[in-house]
Design an enzyme around this catalytic site. Structure first.
Site, PDB file in Angstrom:
ATOM      1  N   TYR A   1      31.481 -20.691  31.841  1.00  0.00           N
ATOM      2  CA  TYR A   1      30.095 -20.755  31.354  1.00  0.00           C
ATOM      3  C   TYR A   1      29.155 -20.139  32.383  1.00  0.00           C
ATOM      4  O   TYR A   1      28.327 -19.287  32.085  1.00  0.00           O
ATOM      5  CB  TYR A   1      29.688 -22.210  31.061  1.00  0.00           C
ATOM      6  CG  TYR A   1      28.190 -22.379  30.975  1.00  0.00           C
ATOM      7  CD1 TYR A   1      27.482 -21.904  29.873  1.00  0.00           C
ATOM      8  CD2 TYR A   1      27.462 -22.969  32.024  1.00  0.00           C
ATOM      9  CE1 TYR A   1      26.096 -22.017  29.811  1.00  0.00           C
ATOM     10  CE2 TYR A   1      26.086 -23.088  31.969  1.00  0.00           C
ATOM     11  CZ  TYR A   1      25.406 -22.612  30.860  1.00  0.00           C
ATOM     12  OH  TYR A   1      24.035 -22.713  30.808  1.00  0.00           O
TER      13      TYR A   1
ATOM     14  N   LYS B   1      26.564 -16.498  32.481  1.00  0.00           N
ATOM     15  CA  LYS B   1      25.152 -16.354  32.872  1.00  0.00           C
ATOM     16  C   LYS B   1      25.017 -15.298  33.961  1.00  0.00           C
ATOM     17  O   LYS B   1      24.146 -14.425  33.911  1.00  0.00           O
ATOM     18  CB  LYS B   1      24.597 -17.692  33.378  1.00  0.00           C
ATOM     19  CG  LYS B   1      24.519 -18.767  32.309  1.00  0.00           C
ATOM     20  CD  LYS B   1      23.539 -18.373  31.223  1.00  0.00           C
ATOM     21  CE  LYS B   1      23.525 -19.340  30.058  1.00  0.00           C
ATOM     22  NZ  LYS B   1      22.871 -18.804  28.864  1.00  0.00           N
TER      23      LYS B   1
ATOM     24  N   SER C   1      20.517 -19.688  34.540  1.00  0.00           N
ATOM     25  CA  SER C   1      20.714 -21.052  35.054  1.00  0.00           C
ATOM     26  C   SER C   1      20.826 -21.043  36.569  1.00  0.00           C
ATOM     27  O   SER C   1      21.291 -20.058  37.166  1.00  0.00           O
ATOM     28  CB  SER C   1      22.007 -21.598  34.459  1.00  0.00           C
ATOM     29  OG  SER C   1      22.417 -22.762  35.121  1.00  0.00           O
TER      30      SER C   1
HETATM   31  P1  NAD Z   1      21.712 -25.730  22.687  1.00  0.00           P
HETATM   32  O1  NAD Z   1      23.177 -25.725  22.481  1.00  0.00           O
HETATM   33  O2  NAD Z   1      20.948 -26.927  22.263  1.00  0.00           O
HETATM   34  O3  NAD Z   1      21.047 -24.437  22.019  1.00  0.00           O
HETATM   35  C1  NAD Z   1      21.743 -23.211  21.901  1.00  0.00           C
HETATM   36  C2  NAD Z   1      21.646 -22.776  20.460  1.00  0.00           C
HETATM   37  O4  NAD Z   1      22.332 -21.532  20.296  1.00  0.00           O
HETATM   38  C3  NAD Z   1      22.276 -23.772  19.479  1.00  0.00           C
HETATM   39  O5  NAD Z   1      21.340 -24.085  18.471  1.00  0.00           O
HETATM   40  C4  NAD Z   1      23.481 -23.031  18.902  1.00  0.00           C
HETATM   41  O6  NAD Z   1      23.727 -23.387  17.565  1.00  0.00           O
HETATM   42  C5  NAD Z   1      23.046 -21.591  19.065  1.00  0.00           C
HETATM   43  N1  NAD Z   1      24.138 -20.605  19.184  1.00  0.00           N
HETATM   44  C6  NAD Z   1      25.223 -20.646  20.005  1.00  0.00           C
HETATM   45  N2  NAD Z   1      25.958 -19.547  19.832  1.00  0.00           N
HETATM   46  C7  NAD Z   1      25.338 -18.786  18.892  1.00  0.00           C
HETATM   47  C8  NAD Z   1      25.628 -17.539  18.284  1.00  0.00           C
HETATM   48  N3  NAD Z   1      26.739 -16.841  18.593  1.00  0.00           N
HETATM   49  N4  NAD Z   1      24.773 -17.051  17.353  1.00  0.00           N
HETATM   50  C9  NAD Z   1      23.656 -17.751  17.005  1.00  0.00           C
HETATM   51  N5  NAD Z   1      23.343 -18.946  17.533  1.00  0.00           N
HETATM   52  C10 NAD Z   1      24.190 -19.446  18.474  1.00  0.00           C
HETATM   53  O7  NAD Z   1      21.454 -25.443  24.252  1.00  0.00           O
HETATM   54  P2  NAD Z   1      20.103 -25.540  25.084  1.00  0.00           P
HETATM   55  O8  NAD Z   1      20.267 -26.662  26.030  1.00  0.00           O
HETATM   56  O9  NAD Z   1      18.948 -25.468  24.202  1.00  0.00           O
HETATM   57  O10 NAD Z   1      20.232 -24.204  25.924  1.00  0.00           O
HETATM   58  C11 NAD Z   1      19.614 -23.000  25.524  1.00  0.00           C
HETATM   59  C12 NAD Z   1      20.036 -21.897  26.478  1.00  0.00           C
HETATM   60  O11 NAD Z   1      19.666 -22.267  27.803  1.00  0.00           O
HETATM   61  C13 NAD Z   1      21.541 -21.643  26.508  1.00  0.00           C
HETATM   62  O12 NAD Z   1      21.747 -20.258  26.659  1.00  0.00           O
HETATM   63  C14 NAD Z   1      21.984 -22.388  27.737  1.00  0.00           C
HETATM   64  O13 NAD Z   1      23.160 -21.855  28.278  1.00  0.00           O
HETATM   65  C15 NAD Z   1      20.790 -22.178  28.661  1.00  0.00           C
HETATM   66  N6  NAD Z   1      20.686 -23.208  29.689  1.00  0.00           N
HETATM   67  C16 NAD Z   1      20.682 -24.520  29.325  1.00  0.00           C
HETATM   68  C17 NAD Z   1      20.608 -25.504  30.297  1.00  0.00           C
HETATM   69  C18 NAD Z   1      20.644 -26.955  29.921  1.00  0.00           C
HETATM   70  O14 NAD Z   1      20.888 -27.792  30.768  1.00  0.00           O
HETATM   71  N7  NAD Z   1      20.360 -27.339  28.674  1.00  0.00           N
HETATM   72  C19 NAD Z   1      20.526 -25.139  31.653  1.00  0.00           C
HETATM   73  C20 NAD Z   1      20.510 -23.791  31.996  1.00  0.00           C
HETATM   74  C21 NAD Z   1      20.592 -22.817  30.997  1.00  0.00           C
HETATM   75  C1  UD1 Z   2      25.458 -28.935  34.898  1.00  0.00           C
HETATM   76  C2  UD1 Z   2      26.430 -27.786  34.962  1.00  0.00           C
HETATM   77  C3  UD1 Z   2      25.673 -26.490  35.145  1.00  0.00           C
HETATM   78  C4  UD1 Z   2      24.628 -26.331  34.050  1.00  0.00           C
HETATM   79  C5  UD1 Z   2      23.712 -27.542  34.066  1.00  0.00           C
HETATM   80  C6  UD1 Z   2      22.717 -27.478  32.957  1.00  0.00           C
HETATM   81  C7  UD1 Z   2      28.496 -28.746  35.884  1.00  0.00           C
HETATM   82  C8  UD1 Z   2      29.436 -28.748  37.049  1.00  0.00           C
HETATM   83  N1  UD1 Z   2      27.393 -27.994  36.034  1.00  0.00           N
HETATM   84  O1  UD1 Z   2      24.749 -29.007  36.119  1.00  0.00           O
HETATM   85  O2  UD1 Z   2      26.568 -25.393  35.093  1.00  0.00           O
HETATM   86  O3  UD1 Z   2      23.863 -25.149  34.237  1.00  0.00           O
HETATM   87  O4  UD1 Z   2      24.503 -28.718  33.876  1.00  0.00           O
HETATM   88  O5  UD1 Z   2      21.868 -28.573  33.021  1.00  0.00           O
HETATM   89  O6  UD1 Z   2      28.742 -29.373  34.877  1.00  0.00           O
HETATM   90  N2  UD1 Z   2      26.300 -37.061  36.930  1.00  0.00           N
HETATM   91  C9  UD1 Z   2      26.810 -38.334  37.033  1.00  0.00           C
HETATM   92  N3  UD1 Z   2      27.338 -38.911  35.925  1.00  0.00           N
HETATM   93  C10 UD1 Z   2      27.366 -38.289  34.703  1.00  0.00           C
HETATM   94  C11 UD1 Z   2      26.828 -36.986  34.594  1.00  0.00           C
HETATM   95  C12 UD1 Z   2      26.291 -36.391  35.734  1.00  0.00           C
HETATM   96  O7  UD1 Z   2      26.808 -38.934  38.117  1.00  0.00           O
HETATM   97  O8  UD1 Z   2      27.882 -38.880  33.734  1.00  0.00           O
HETATM   98  C13 UD1 Z   2      25.691 -36.449  38.126  1.00  0.00           C
HETATM   99  C14 UD1 Z   2      26.347 -35.156  38.558  1.00  0.00           C
HETATM  100  O9  UD1 Z   2      27.416 -35.392  39.425  1.00  0.00           O
HETATM  101  C15 UD1 Z   2      25.163 -34.423  39.225  1.00  0.00           C
HETATM  102  C16 UD1 Z   2      23.948 -34.911  38.429  1.00  0.00           C
HETATM  103  O10 UD1 Z   2      24.357 -36.117  37.800  1.00  0.00           O
HETATM  104  O11 UD1 Z   2      25.016 -34.845  40.553  1.00  0.00           O
HETATM  105  C17 UD1 Z   2      23.503 -33.918  37.351  1.00  0.00           C
HETATM  106  O12 UD1 Z   2      24.620 -33.584  36.544  1.00  0.00           O
HETATM  107  P1  UD1 Z   2      24.461 -32.729  35.193  1.00  0.00           P
HETATM  108  O13 UD1 Z   2      23.392 -33.305  34.364  1.00  0.00           O
HETATM  109  O14 UD1 Z   2      25.822 -32.587  34.590  1.00  0.00           O
HETATM  110  O15 UD1 Z   2      23.929 -31.324  35.715  1.00  0.00           O
HETATM  111  P2  UD1 Z   2      24.534 -30.354  36.837  1.00  0.00           P
HETATM  112  O16 UD1 Z   2      25.850 -30.800  37.332  1.00  0.00           O
HETATM  113  O17 UD1 Z   2      23.467 -30.138  37.852  1.00  0.00           O
END
Ligand code: NAD
Ligand code: UD1
Length: 361
Positions: free
Chosen positions: A150, A154, A125
């Site tokens: 969290y 990562k 991330s």
């Molecule tokens: P998500 O929660 O939708 O998907 C994660 C999946 O992992 C879920 O289906 C959950 O059931 C499964 N899981 C969790 N722990 C587990 C375990 N111990 N064993 C087996 N399955 C398990 O999340 P996502 O948004 O699809 O994210 C996927 C990956 O990308 C995650 O590692 C997340 O941290 C990373 N990531 C997500 C974002 C974001 O904004 N969505 C941003 C940066 C990184």
């Molecule tokens: C957040 C996480 C980051 C994670 C990422 C995944 C935090 C501090 N950081 O990032 O660790 O990897 O999600 O996508 O939570 N905002 C509003 N109102 C809301 C929600 C968000 O104004 O109800 C604003 C936030 O202040 C920010 C932007 O929208 O400026 C994006 O927020 P968000 O979607 O939560 O993502 P990040 O903060 O970038």
């Protein structure tokens, strides 16, 4: 290739399955369904036109469960999504986050290497950059201080995988640093299905638009940005999914196109690593949009109302975060194709067609 997709029932995993099959790969999914719903996998199968996708309701901390998966399938690589991802919850439950994300990955990687499967793409991330020292962020930008457990999982797992690769050169490790994934598959059949009150901006906007929440709180309008609200690099989840397919190239043997251990350094190695077996990529569009840009685009494209009010800043937020994605383009041939209008359109298409998310099972 036949790919182990951990966390494949989740938001990014389900979209990646679609792109994998479209590109001619196959997959085996391991997910404990702690934050997902098996309906997602049924809908993925429907989109790609297969009867079903091999699925194990297994926890990645369950060594015997993983052993069974490897005993029953020949797997070439793993795309590792499984993990807990709620920032606020990680502050309340740090042990659970370290144990699930780090403990789970250590078990997974150990089972992989015992079965000779040493190719992994890890979901990292932008959070690993902390408050970045340069904008746009390149992969050369140093990692920073994370503001929550969290984020640290990562950052630490990146280090774990780098050290494992350094000690055993048969490993090929790709770390993908995602910026802010939004959007949904254009079919409206799969999308983001958050539990409870959404933490992230886009699902909050869609829930306000669909009438589930009264108004959006905009966290701060006094940042040093053009309109005072936070700026992020939003990326369509289908583009993000495609980046994983592109990253599988890192596992190809250059001389004969077969997968396995890469032997040659890549030709266009900009912004970083000289080790061809370890690569790090920013996965974003390279464009920064503010909170109000996103709200306005959503209202304009979808012709729905999104009431909002300005609230105090959220602890841990930074002003601006967007990347330079040139390295992924140069080395993987990948770049984002969807723009902000596509992102807000597809997010809304998913939400309005599935106001309650996936049906309970
Ligand atoms: P998500 O929660 O939708 O998907 C994660 C999946 O992992 C879920 O289906 C959950 O059931 C499964 N899981 C969790 N722990 C587990 C375990 N111990 N064993 C087996 N399955 C398990 O999340 P996502 O948004 O699809 O994210 C996927 C990956 O990308 C995650 O590692 C997340 O941290 C990373 N990531 C997500 C974002 C974001 O904004 N969505 C941003 C940066 C990184
Ligand atoms: C957040 C996480 C980051 C994670 C990422 C995944 C935090 C501090 N950081 O990032 O660790 O990897 O999600 O996508 O939570 N905002 C509003 N109102 C809301 C929600 C968000 O104004 O109800 C604003 C936030 O202040 C920010 C932007 O929208 O400026 C994006 O927020 P968000 O979607 O939560 O993502 P990040 O903060 O970038």
């Amino acid at each position: 290739m036949n790919i182990l997709v951990t966390g494949g029932a989740g938001f990014i995993g389900s979209h990646t399955l679609v792109e994998l099959y479209k590109a001619g790969h196959t997959a085996v999914v391991v997910d404990n369904l702690s934050n997902s719903n098996p309906t997602a996998l049924r809908r993925v199968a429907e989109i790609i036109g297969v009867a079903e996708i091999p699925f194990y309701k297994t926890d990645i901390r369950d060594r015997e469960g993983l052993e069974r998966v490897f005993a029953e399938h020949k797997l070439d690589a793993c795309i590792h999504f499984a993990g807990l991802k709620a920032v606020g919850e990680s502050v309340e439950k740090p042990w659970e986050y370290y144990e699930n994300n780090i403990g789970g990955t250590l078990t997974l990687v150990d089972v992989m290497r015992r079965h000779g499967c040493k190719n992994i793409i890890f979901s990292s991330s932008a959070t690993v950059y902390g408050d970045p020292v340069e904008i746009p962020i390149t992969e050369m930008c140093p990692k920073g201080q994370c503001t929550n457990p969290y984020g640290w999982t990562k950052s630490m797992l990146e280090q774990v995988l780098m050290d494992i690769q350094k000690a055993d050169r048969e490993w090929n490790v790709v770390l993908l640093r995602y910026f802010n994934p939004v959007g949904a598959h254009p079919s409206g059949r799969i999308g983001e299905n958050p539990n409870g009150i959404p933490n992230n901006l886009m699902p909050y906007i869609t829930q306000v638009a669909v009438g589930k929440r009264k108004e959006l709180g905009v966290f701060g309008n006094d940042y040093p940005t053009p309109d005072g609200t936070g700026v992020r690099d939003y990326i369509h989840v289908v583009d993000l999914a495609a980046a994983h397919v592109a990253a599988l190239k890192r596992f190809l043997k250059p001389e004969n196109g077969e997968y396995g251990t890469a032997t040659e350094p890549s030709a266009a190695n900009i912004h970083s690593t000289s080790n061809p077996h370890l690569s790090i990529y920013n996965i974003g569009t390279g464009h920064g949009y503010s909170v109000l840009d996103m709200v306005k685009a959503f209202v304009r494209v979808n012709a729905v109302d999104v009431p909002y009010s300005i609230k105090p800043r959220r602890a841990g937020d930074i002003a601006t975060c967007y990347c330079n994605p040139a390295k992924a383009k140069a080395e993987l041939g990948w770049e984002a194709r969807y723009d902000i209008d596509d992102m807000v359109r597809d997010s809304w298409n998913w939400q309005k067609n599935n106001p309650e998310g996936y049906p309970e099972v």
